[in-house]
Design a protein around this motif. Sequence first.
Motif, PDB file in Angstrom:
ATOM      1  N   ILE A 148      -1.267  -5.916   2.092  1.00 44.88           N
ATOM      2  CA  ILE A 148      -1.045  -4.495   1.858  1.00 44.88           C
ATOM      3  C   ILE A 148      -1.403  -4.245   0.387  1.00 44.88           C
ATOM      4  CG2 ILE A 148       0.657  -2.643   1.799  1.00 44.88           C
ATOM      5  CD1 ILE A 148       0.474  -3.580   4.576  1.00 44.88           C
ATOM      6  N   PRO A 149      -2.276  -3.294   0.083  1.00 47.01           N
ATOM      7  CA  PRO A 149      -2.606  -3.033  -1.328  1.00 47.01           C
ATOM      8  C   PRO A 149      -1.359  -2.610  -2.113  1.00 47.01           C
ATOM      9  CG  PRO A 149      -4.104  -1.869   0.139  1.00 47.01           C
ATOM     10  CD  PRO A 149      -3.009  -2.426   0.988  1.00 47.01           C
ATOM     11  N   THR A 150      -1.122  -3.245  -3.223  1.00 50.07           N
ATOM     12  CA  THR A 150       0.014  -2.921  -4.079  1.00 50.07           C
ATOM     13  C   THR A 150      -0.474  -2.761  -5.516  1.00 50.07           C
ATOM     14  OG1 THR A 150       0.571  -5.152  -4.779  1.00 50.07           O
ATOM     15  CG2 THR A 150       1.450  -4.431  -2.649  1.00 50.07           C
ATOM     16  N   PRO A 151       0.343  -2.185  -6.379  1.00 52.60           N
ATOM     17  CA  PRO A 151      -0.038  -2.113  -7.791  1.00 52.60           C
ATOM     18  C   PRO A 151      -0.288  -3.497  -8.395  1.00 52.60           C
ATOM     19  CG  PRO A 151       1.797  -0.649  -7.362  1.00 52.60           C
ATOM     20  CD  PRO A 151       1.572  -1.448  -6.107  1.00 52.60           C
ATOM     21  N   PHE A 152       0.402  -4.523  -7.874  1.00 49.95           N
ATOM     22  CA  PHE A 152       0.200  -5.876  -8.389  1.00 49.95           C
ATOM     23  C   PHE A 152      -1.194  -6.393  -8.053  1.00 49.95           C
ATOM     24  CE2 PHE A 152       4.790  -5.533  -7.434  1.00 49.95           C
ATOM     25  CZ  PHE A 152       5.253  -5.578  -8.742  1.00 49.95           C
ATOM     26  N   ALA A 153      -1.708  -6.008  -6.904  1.00 46.90           N
ATOM     27  CA  ALA A 153      -3.034  -6.462  -6.484  1.00 46.90           C
ATOM     28  C   ALA A 153      -4.132  -5.917  -7.380  1.00 46.90           C
ATOM     29  CB  ALA A 153      -3.286  -6.063  -5.037  1.00 46.90           C
ATOM     30  N   SER A 154      -3.873  -4.810  -8.044  1.00 47.28           N
ATOM     31  CA  SER A 154      -4.914  -4.221  -8.895  1.00 47.28           C
ATOM     32  C   SER A 154      -5.278  -5.129 -10.057  1.00 47.28           C
ATOM     33  CB  SER A 154      -4.473  -2.862  -9.418  1.00 47.28           C
ATOM     34  OG  SER A 154      -3.420  -3.005 -10.337  1.00 47.28           O
ATOM     35  N   PHE A 171      -4.903   2.728 -15.160  1.00 51.35           N
ATOM     36  CA  PHE A 171      -3.864   3.447 -14.429  1.00 51.35           C
ATOM     37  C   PHE A 171      -4.348   3.835 -13.035  1.00 51.35           C
ATOM     38  CE2 PHE A 171      -1.744   4.034 -18.539  1.00 51.35           C
ATOM     39  CZ  PHE A 171      -0.434   3.785 -18.151  1.00 51.35           C
ATOM     40  N   TRP A 172      -5.595   4.275 -12.920  1.00 56.97           N
ATOM     41  CA  TRP A 172      -6.153   4.648 -11.612  1.00 56.97           C
ATOM     42  C   TRP A 172      -6.093   3.458 -10.659  1.00 56.97           C
ATOM     43  CZ3 TRP A 172     -10.335   2.525  -9.065  1.00 56.97           C
ATOM     44  CH2 TRP A 172     -10.703   3.174  -7.883  1.00 56.97           C
ATOM     45  N   SER A 173      -6.466   2.268 -11.151  1.00 57.70           N
ATOM     46  CA  SER A 173      -6.484   1.101 -10.266  1.00 57.70           C
ATOM     47  C   SER A 173      -5.086   0.730  -9.774  1.00 57.70           C
ATOM     48  CB  SER A 173      -7.192  -0.065 -10.959  1.00 57.70           C
ATOM     49  OG  SER A 173      -6.348  -1.024 -11.403  1.00 57.70           O
ATOM     50  N   ILE A 174      -4.070   1.078 -10.539  1.00 53.07           N
ATOM     51  CA  ILE A 174      -2.685   0.858 -10.104  1.00 53.07           C
ATOM     52  C   ILE A 174      -2.239   1.969  -9.149  1.00 53.07           C
ATOM     53  CG2 ILE A 174      -0.289   0.819 -10.882  1.00 53.07           C
ATOM     54  CD1 ILE A 174      -1.373  -0.482 -13.502  1.00 53.07           C
ATOM     55  N   PHE A 175      -2.501   3.202  -9.530  1.00 51.20           N
ATOM     56  CA  PHE A 175      -2.007   4.340  -8.750  1.00 51.20           C
ATOM     57  C   PHE A 175      -2.637   4.465  -7.365  1.00 51.20           C
ATOM     58  CE2 PHE A 175      -0.808   6.602 -12.905  1.00 51.20           C
ATOM     59  CZ  PHE A 175       0.454   6.033 -12.877  1.00 51.20           C
ATOM     60  N   ARG A 202      -3.072   2.271  -5.337  1.00 46.53           N
ATOM     61  CA  ARG A 202      -2.394   1.347  -4.433  1.00 46.53           C
ATOM     62  C   ARG A 202      -0.929   1.698  -4.207  1.00 46.53           C
ATOM     63  NH1 ARG A 202      -6.432  -0.977  -7.197  1.00 46.53           N
ATOM     64  NH2 ARG A 202      -7.742  -2.471  -6.088  1.00 46.53           N
ATOM     65  N   LEU A 203      -0.406   2.654  -4.923  1.00 44.14           N
ATOM     66  CA  LEU A 203       1.015   3.009  -4.809  1.00 44.14           C
ATOM     67  C   LEU A 203       1.442   3.505  -3.435  1.00 44.14           C
ATOM     68  CD1 LEU A 203       1.984   4.616  -8.212  1.00 44.14           C
ATOM     69  CD2 LEU A 203       2.833   2.500  -7.229  1.00 44.14           C
ATOM     70  N   PRO A 204       0.641   4.299  -2.712  1.00 44.97           N
ATOM     71  CA  PRO A 204       1.103   4.779  -1.398  1.00 44.97           C
ATOM     72  C   PRO A 204       1.423   3.648  -0.416  1.00 44.97           C
ATOM     73  CG  PRO A 204      -0.828   6.004  -2.084  1.00 44.97           C
ATOM     74  CD  PRO A 204      -0.639   4.891  -3.067  1.00 44.97           C
ATOM     75  N   TYR A 205       0.858   2.475  -0.648  1.00 44.38           N
ATOM     76  CA  TYR A 205       1.054   1.351   0.264  1.00 44.38           C
ATOM     77  C   TYR A 205       2.142   0.401  -0.223  1.00 44.38           C
ATOM     78  CZ  TYR A 205      -3.527   2.986   1.638  1.00 44.38           C
ATOM     79  OH  TYR A 205      -4.570   3.759   2.032  1.00 44.38           O
ATOM     80  N   PHE A 206       2.823   0.749  -1.292  1.00 46.19           N
ATOM     81  CA  PHE A 206       3.733  -0.178  -1.944  1.00 46.19           C
ATOM     82  C   PHE A 206       5.069  -0.285  -1.221  1.00 46.19           C
ATOM     83  CE2 PHE A 206       6.488  -1.359  -5.681  1.00 46.19           C
ATOM     84  CZ  PHE A 206       6.069  -2.669  -5.688  1.00 46.19           C
ATOM     85  N   GLN A 207       5.049  -0.960  -0.071  1.00 42.73           N
ATOM     86  CA  GLN A 207       6.257  -1.317   0.666  1.00 42.73           C
ATOM     87  C   GLN A 207       6.010  -2.709   1.225  1.00 42.73           C
ATOM     88  OE1 GLN A 207       6.663   1.648   3.669  1.00 42.73           O
ATOM     89  NE2 GLN A 207       7.185   3.256   2.227  1.00 42.73           N
ATOM     90  N   ILE A 208       6.279  -3.721   0.419  1.00 39.86           N
ATOM     91  CA  ILE A 208       5.930  -5.079   0.827  1.00 39.86           C
ATOM     92  C   ILE A 208       7.163  -5.891   1.198  1.00 39.86           C
ATOM     93  CG2 ILE A 208       3.848  -5.139  -0.568  1.00 39.86           C
ATOM     94  CD1 ILE A 208       5.432  -6.982  -2.500  1.00 39.86           C
ATOM     95  N   THR A 209       6.913  -6.862   2.038  1.00 47.99           N
ATOM     96  CA  THR A 209       7.906  -7.889   2.351  1.00 47.99           C
ATOM     97  C   THR A 209       7.211  -9.225   2.170  1.00 47.99           C
ATOM     98  OG1 THR A 209       7.308  -7.974   4.676  1.00 47.99           O
ATOM     99  CG2 THR A 209       9.022  -6.384   4.040  1.00 47.99           C
TER     100      THR A 209
END
Length: 135
Positions: free
Chosen positions: A72-78, A116-120, A122-129
């Motif tokens: 799942i794309p996350t801010p960490f993946a950026s 910031f764009w590369s982080i933002f 991915r934010l809508p998908y930021f619900q990881i387990t």
Amino acid sequence: LSYMTTWGSMAGDTLSSRYFCESNLPLPQSIISNTLASFLLFTDYCIYWVHRWLHHPILYKHLHKPHHKWLIPTPFASHAFHPVDGYAQSVPYHLFIFLFPLHRVLYLVLFVAVNFWSIFVRLPYFQITASEIEF
């Protein structure tokens, strides 16, 4: 780190097209708009091809796969990438100022905005387990 010093020292001397406006007058809107459009088109086009090159089977496993370990794309993946992958995808940003004129302040603003764009994006998908991370 040495590549940043090399690009930075080259950008600081007369090799680059960065400029600084000495007057107190603001830059014309048309110059800023044209520069911004040129920057986005050039860097996006180049990064597309660098990213596509990084998906080549020989390179993907060793250089680009860490970026895709997140299912799942996350801010960490950026910013989760191999150093060579990160360098390759940064080259268009550094190369731009050697090919096109760009105001120094606008260069800094664009650098920060792109991060910031590369982080933002991915934010809508930021619900990881833990099960969504491929180990």
